[in-house]
Design a protein around this motif. Structure first.
Motif, PDB file in Angstrom:
ATOM      1  N   ARG A  48       0.993  -1.282  -0.274  1.00 50.32           N
ATOM      2  CA  ARG A  48       0.592  -0.133  -0.280  1.00 50.32           C
ATOM      3  C   ARG A  48       0.935   0.809   0.125  1.00 50.32           C
ATOM      4  O   ARG A  48       0.235   2.156   1.060  1.00 50.32           O
ATOM      5  N   ALA A  49       2.486   1.155  -0.930  1.00 53.87           N
ATOM      6  CA  ALA A  49       2.914   2.513  -0.796  1.00 53.87           C
ATOM      7  C   ALA A  49       2.810   3.513  -0.993  1.00 53.87           C
ATOM      8  O   ALA A  49       2.423   3.220  -3.063  1.00 53.87           O
ATOM      9  N   VAL A  50       2.543   4.097  -1.303  1.00 57.12           N
ATOM     10  CA  VAL A  50       1.849   5.792  -1.898  1.00 57.12           C
ATOM     11  C   VAL A  50       3.350   6.633  -2.573  1.00 57.12           C
ATOM     12  O   VAL A  50       3.910   7.148  -0.745  1.00 57.12           O
ATOM     13  N   LYS A  51       3.950   7.647  -2.850  1.00 61.61           N
ATOM     14  CA  LYS A  51       4.697   8.141  -3.048  1.00 61.61           C
ATOM     15  C   LYS A  51       4.546   9.753  -2.925  1.00 61.61           C
ATOM     16  O   LYS A  51       3.995   9.030  -4.027  1.00 61.61           O
ATOM     17  N   MET A  52       5.608  10.315  -2.521  1.00 58.95           N
ATOM     18  CA  MET A  52       4.686  11.699  -2.722  1.00 58.95           C
ATOM     19  C   MET A  52       5.963  12.319  -2.663  1.00 58.95           C
ATOM     20  O   MET A  52       7.716  12.152  -2.316  1.00 58.95           O
ATOM     21  N   THR A  53       6.602  13.054  -3.584  1.00 54.51           N
ATOM     22  CA  THR A  53       7.227  14.139  -4.613  1.00 54.51           C
ATOM     23  C   THR A  53       7.051  15.340  -4.116  1.00 54.51           C
ATOM     24  O   THR A  53       6.105  15.925  -5.108  1.00 54.51           O
ATOM     25  N   ILE A  54       7.507  15.691  -3.315  1.00 53.01           N
ATOM     26  CA  ILE A  54       6.773  17.571  -2.905  1.00 53.01           C
ATOM     27  C   ILE A  54       8.135  18.742  -3.084  1.00 53.01           C
ATOM     28  O   ILE A  54       9.429  18.412  -3.296  1.00 53.01           O
ATOM     29  N   GLU A  55       7.519  19.015  -3.934  1.00 50.36           N
ATOM     30  CA  GLU A  55       8.231  20.321  -4.529  1.00 50.36           C
ATOM     31  C   GLU A  55       8.011  21.901  -4.324  1.00 50.36           C
ATOM     32  O   GLU A  55       6.018  21.595  -4.033  1.00 50.36           O
ATOM     33  N   ASN A 113       2.556   4.677   3.962  1.00 56.54           N
ATOM     34  CA  ASN A 113       1.627   3.201   3.486  1.00 56.54           C
ATOM     35  C   ASN A 113       0.270   4.255   3.326  1.00 56.54           C
ATOM     36  O   ASN A 113       0.193   5.000   4.172  1.00 56.54           O
ATOM     37  N   ALA A 114      -0.209   4.167   2.659  1.00 60.30           N
ATOM     38  CA  ALA A 114      -2.006   5.205   1.663  1.00 60.30           C
ATOM     39  C   ALA A 114      -2.843   4.924   3.018  1.00 60.30           C
ATOM     40  O   ALA A 114      -3.192   6.241   3.437  1.00 60.30           O
ATOM     41  N   ARG A 115      -2.599   3.576   3.778  1.00 53.22           N
ATOM     42  CA  ARG A 115      -4.007   3.541   4.374  1.00 53.22           C
ATOM     43  C   ARG A 115      -3.145   4.185   5.899  1.00 53.22           C
ATOM     44  O   ARG A 115      -5.054   5.414   6.614  1.00 53.22           O
ATOM     45  N   TYR A 116      -2.390   4.124   6.738  1.00 54.25           N
ATOM     46  CA  TYR A 116      -2.351   4.836   7.642  1.00 54.25           C
ATOM     47  C   TYR A 116      -2.298   6.647   6.914  1.00 54.25           C
ATOM     48  O   TYR A 116      -2.387   7.531   8.053  1.00 54.25           O
ATOM     49  N   LEU A 117      -1.373   7.009   6.124  1.00 55.61           N
ATOM     50  CA  LEU A 117      -1.186   8.568   6.160  1.00 55.61           C
ATOM     51  C   LEU A 117      -3.401   8.894   5.821  1.00 55.61           C
ATOM     52  O   LEU A 117      -3.493   9.988   6.102  1.00 55.61           O
ATOM     53  N   LEU A 118      -4.613   8.215   5.005  1.00 52.09           N
ATOM     54  CA  LEU A 118      -5.831   8.638   5.256  1.00 52.09           C
ATOM     55  C   LEU A 118      -5.869   8.633   6.719  1.00 52.09           C
ATOM     56  O   LEU A 118      -7.060   9.885   6.571  1.00 52.09           O
ATOM     57  N   ASP A 119      -6.201   7.243   7.026  1.00 50.32           N
ATOM     58  CA  ASP A 119      -6.136   7.664   9.055  1.00 50.32           C
ATOM     59  C   ASP A 119      -6.091   9.150   9.677  1.00 50.32           C
ATOM     60  O   ASP A 119      -6.632   8.920  10.266  1.00 50.32           O
ATOM     61  N   ILE A 120      -5.077   9.545   9.064  1.00 53.20           N
ATOM     62  CA  ILE A 120      -4.705  10.631   9.973  1.00 53.20           C
ATOM     63  C   ILE A 120      -4.928  11.797   9.298  1.00 53.20           C
ATOM     64  O   ILE A 120      -5.712  12.624  10.173  1.00 53.20           O
ATOM     65  N   LEU A 121      -5.823  11.731   8.205  1.00 52.42           N
ATOM     66  CA  LEU A 121      -5.303  12.947   7.267  1.00 52.42           C
ATOM     67  C   LEU A 121      -7.112  13.473   8.058  1.00 52.42           C
ATOM     68  O   LEU A 121      -7.631  14.371   7.778  1.00 52.42           O
ATOM     69  N   GLY A 122      -7.851  11.939   7.605  1.00 51.60           N
ATOM     70  CA  GLY A 122      -9.265  11.616   8.239  1.00 51.60           C
ATOM     71  C   GLY A 122      -9.486  12.594   9.429  1.00 51.60           C
ATOM     72  O   GLY A 122     -10.769  13.625   9.415  1.00 51.60           O
ATOM     73  N   GLN A 123      -8.264  12.438  10.448  1.00 49.95           N
ATOM     74  CA  GLN A 123      -8.611  12.893  12.092  1.00 49.95           C
ATOM     75  C   GLN A 123      -8.029  14.661  11.500  1.00 49.95           C
ATOM     76  O   GLN A 123      -8.738  15.252  12.883  1.00 49.95           O
ATOM     77  N   ILE A 124      -7.769  14.990  10.004  1.00 43.10           N
ATOM     78  CA  ILE A 124      -7.507  16.382  10.871  1.00 43.10           C
ATOM     79  C   ILE A 124      -8.493  18.196  10.224  1.00 43.10           C
ATOM     80  O   ILE A 124      -9.807  16.855   9.013  1.00 43.10           O
ATOM     81  N   GLU A 125      -9.613  18.503  11.153  1.00 48.16           N
ATOM     82  CA  GLU A 125     -10.332  19.759  11.385  1.00 48.16           C
ATOM     83  C   GLU A 125     -10.165  20.744  10.587  1.00 48.16           C
ATOM     84  O   GLU A 125     -10.963  21.001   9.580  1.00 48.16           O
TER      85      GLU A 125
END
Lengths: 330, 370
Positions: B283-290, B324-336
């Motif tokens: 479930r890996a997602v790569k982020m390239t941040i610029e 890990n996409a699932r972990y990232l989604l879990d956390i982002l889902g908590q941001i209000e």
């Protein structure tokens, strides 16, 4: 609850250890099947758990006993199997057959100990684990136990019941305090049998005492099977040699009935034991022959049920072995 | 025992109580609910799974005080099927409990009350009260990170502790070794000297179910081995996890200097879309941040590849990092908030995610090698 008889030394050692405040965390209860190890483990567990909740319980108990008298909430919970801090591991019943137990204590059962240990105890600081018996652990289960046995959480006591301590993994044995249970005197066995079977006839009781050989629990297994008659038949075989094959045919016929299944199983256990007893009096070639017979009888007795051998033929063969012990036999 | 209770009241309490009872039980008494009728018109329903105990109190017309135990699921089903508005009469005698409502009669077998294990909730030394909203926040924001790994049993719960340096804060944390969630609330009066406790997952789940119907404050009492939540109509008592929670403060990064600000909803949707391609296992997602944008990409040898760009505010050096996409989604889902702060250091270092520096909750996520 009845009283544990004949094991005053074991009770003394245990109570002394408990009162000194240096109770070993794992007790290996060893001795023959049926002498009272399980009874002791149950009583000691109840004793520890009840006293941990209420230290006054101890005051009403005699110094050489673990009997908690009167109404006690801990005892009710243990009896109902709902004590949160007590775990008892034994072979599970098979789903398909109600009466039959699995061959081993599985590694999953042993892992349930970890579940008990991962949360804090509910009613006091004590937790007790009884394993009945440690000999039934499959190899992987025995290894899974080691870690918990080595460093259990504070206040946790193990009681491991073993009928054959010599066969245990040395790694388990070395972590335990050994508490031996000796065979009982015949008069004590008789007392216990009569206490458990109030209606028993004297003749039947005498026969059961003989079978027990110091282990009342072993004798109780044969209660109500008219062992006196079965033993008579065995004695007759050994004495007369049954030259005309009459005795053994009669025995084989009576034990092959569906309703005689328990007596048949009792005979399977009794026949090798009788040969072994006879072997004690023999010397030389006769002894060698008896040992040979015993080996064959024991193997047949062990295999008969699991291989579903024909009961009539099995009894006939075993009776033949017994008959060959007779002094008149050539 | 003899008591008459209104159906709706009984049904509501029973539904709370019966969810604690395990479905498959080898010990008969543990599938039962203990019913205690007192002469002052109070009826208590109690259920346990040996780790967790719930007691519901409801008012009833009590004719004869007494107590008994019957199968919790059976009683629940019966009461559920009875018509709305009916008066249910419970009477117990001689090993049977009779349930009468309208023209229905049931007779259930009972088990003795003494067989029922009761955890005593009255002797806990520490007492304090926590606003219901704070408790909800603690649970909602941390429970997704509770570990399910039984070999690390000390992570199977929420760690609740009070900082001993006099700052007056109470912290709740949960982690499974890959991600961590931590909520800070102000320390309620009476909790200053409380022992550190780990509240087991089942207790957290059951407690959360009950919180929605609660008053403003929850009274909590605890010792080093037990915790008790008084919710007014119900009292929940649980054993604690017997272990030491790891020193999690050391994994919370303090020197992550690369700040990415991004709309959590947009990032979530993007991650969710590209993760469709990701293999089930990693479930890996790569982020390239610029500066100005984040490129999300997933490359899977079997399935193909996916990319998406999400706008974001960023002015540090170019960075590649995988999660890990699932972990990232879990956390982002908590941001209000509309903006999530993601504090990065490098591609192999833990990443800190939070609403803002004022927010009570913060999250730490370990990256994956991509």
């Amino acid at each position: 609850m009845s009283k544990l008889l004949g094991h005053d030394t074991a009770i003394k050692i245990f109570r002394h250890a408990e009162e000194s405040g240096r109770l070993h965390h794992a007790w290996l209860l060893t001795g023959a099947k049926g002498v009272g190890k399980r009874f002791f483990a149950d009583q000691a567990a109840a004793w520890l758990l009840a006293n941990a909740v209420n230290p006054d319980v101890k005051k009403n108990v005699e110094p050489l006993s673990l009997d908690i008298t009167g109404h006690n909430p801990t005892l009710s919970l243990i009896k109902a199997g709902s004590h949160p801090d007590l775990l008892r591991l034994e072979r599970l019943f098979r789903d398909s057959k109600e009466q039959e137990r699995a061959r081993n204590i599985t590694v999953d059962q042993v892992r349930s100990i970890q579940k008990l240990f991962s949360t804090t105890p509910a009613l006091s600081f004590r937790r007790v684990v009884i394993i009945d018996s440690i000999d039934d652990l499959e190899r992987s289960a025995a290894n899974a136990l080691l870690k918990n046995l080595e460093e259990p959480p504070a206040g946790t006591i193990f009681f491991l019941i073993s009928h054959a301590a010599g066969r245990l993994l040395p790694t388990i044995r070395s972590r335990c305090h050994l508490l031996p249970f000796h065979l009982l005197e015949d008069n004590l066995v008789e007392h216990i049998l009569k206490h458990n079977l109030p209606d028993i006839s004297d003749e039947e009781c005498a026969s059961l005492v003989k079978i027990s050989q110091g282990s009342p629990g072993y004798g109780l297994k044969f209660a109500g099977l008219d062992m006196a008659e079965l033993d008579n038949a065995i004695e007759n075989l050994v004495k007369t040699g049954d030259r005309d094959f009459l005795l053994r045919s009669k025995l084989a016929q009576s034990l092959s009935l569906k309703s005689a299944q328990s007596r048949y199983e009792a005979f399977l256990e009794r026949a090798p034991t009788r040969i072994a007893a006879e072997a004690h009096h023999l010397r030389g070639e006769k002894l060698a022959q008896a040992i040979h017979l015993w080996e064959k009888a024991r193997q047949l007795g062990n295999e008969a049920v699991s291989f579903s051998l024909d009961p009539q033929a099995t009894v006939f063969t075993l009776a033949g072995f017994l008959a060959r012990l007779a002094p008149t036999h050539k | 025992m003899k008591a008459t209770i209104e159906r709706a009241t009984l049904l509501k309490s029973l539904s709370h109580v019966q969810s604690v009872v395990e479905r498959r039980n080898t010990i008969p008494i543990l599938s039962n609910v203990l019913i205690e009728a007192a002469s002052n018109g109070c009826v208590k329903l109690m259920a346990t799974d040996l780790d967790l105990q719930v007691v519901e109190t409801l008012s009833a017309e009590v004719d004869t005080p007494g107590e008994t135990t019957v199968s919790a699921h059976m009683l629940f089903e019966i009461v559920r099927k009875l018509p709305d508005g009916s008066q249910i009469q419970l009477s117990a005698a001689d090993g049977k409990m009779l349930i009468v409502a309208g023209r229905s009669r049931f007779s259930l077998s009972t088990l003795p009350r003494d067989d029922f294990p009761v955890i005593n909730e009255s002797e806990l030394p520490t007492h304090f009260a926590l606003p219901t909203e704070s408790l909800k926040q603690i649970i909602d924001k941390t429970r997704f990170a509770i570990s399910v790994d039984e070999t690390r049993y000390y992570l199977n719960g929420i760690f609740l502790h009070v900082l001993k340096n006099g700052e007056g804060v109470m912290k709740a944390a949960a982690t499974d070794g890959h991600r961590l969630a931590c909520v800070t609330v102000s320390c309620p009066a009476g909790a200053e000297d409380m022992p550190d406790v780990i509240i087991p997952r089942k207790c957290v789940v059951e407690l959360r179910k009950l919180l929605d119907e609660c008053e403003e404050e929850i009274k909590i009492s605890l010792s080093a081995s037990k915790i008790c939540f008084d919710l007014g109509h119900a009292i929940l008592t649980s054993k604690l996890i017997d272990g030491t929670f790891p020193d999690y403060t050391r994994v919370i990064p303090t020197a992550n200097d690369k700040l990415l600000k991004v709309n959590p909803k947009a990032l979530m949707q993007g991650v969710d879309r590209v993760a469709t391609i990701a293999s089930e296992k990693t479930r890996a997602v790569k982020m390239t941040i610029e500066p100005g944008k984040i490129s999300l990409s997933v490359t899977s040898p079997e399935n193909g590849m996916a990319t998406e760009e999400v706008p974001g505010e960023y002015d540090a050096d170019h960075l590649d990092i995988g999660f890990n996409a699932r972990y990232l989604l879990d956390i982002l889902g908590q941001i209000e908030n509309d903006v999530a702060e993601i504090h990065l250091a490098e591609s192999a270092a833990p990443t800190l995610i939070r609403d803002s520096d004022q927010s009570a909750a913060l999250y730490v996520l370990m990256p994956m090698r991509v």
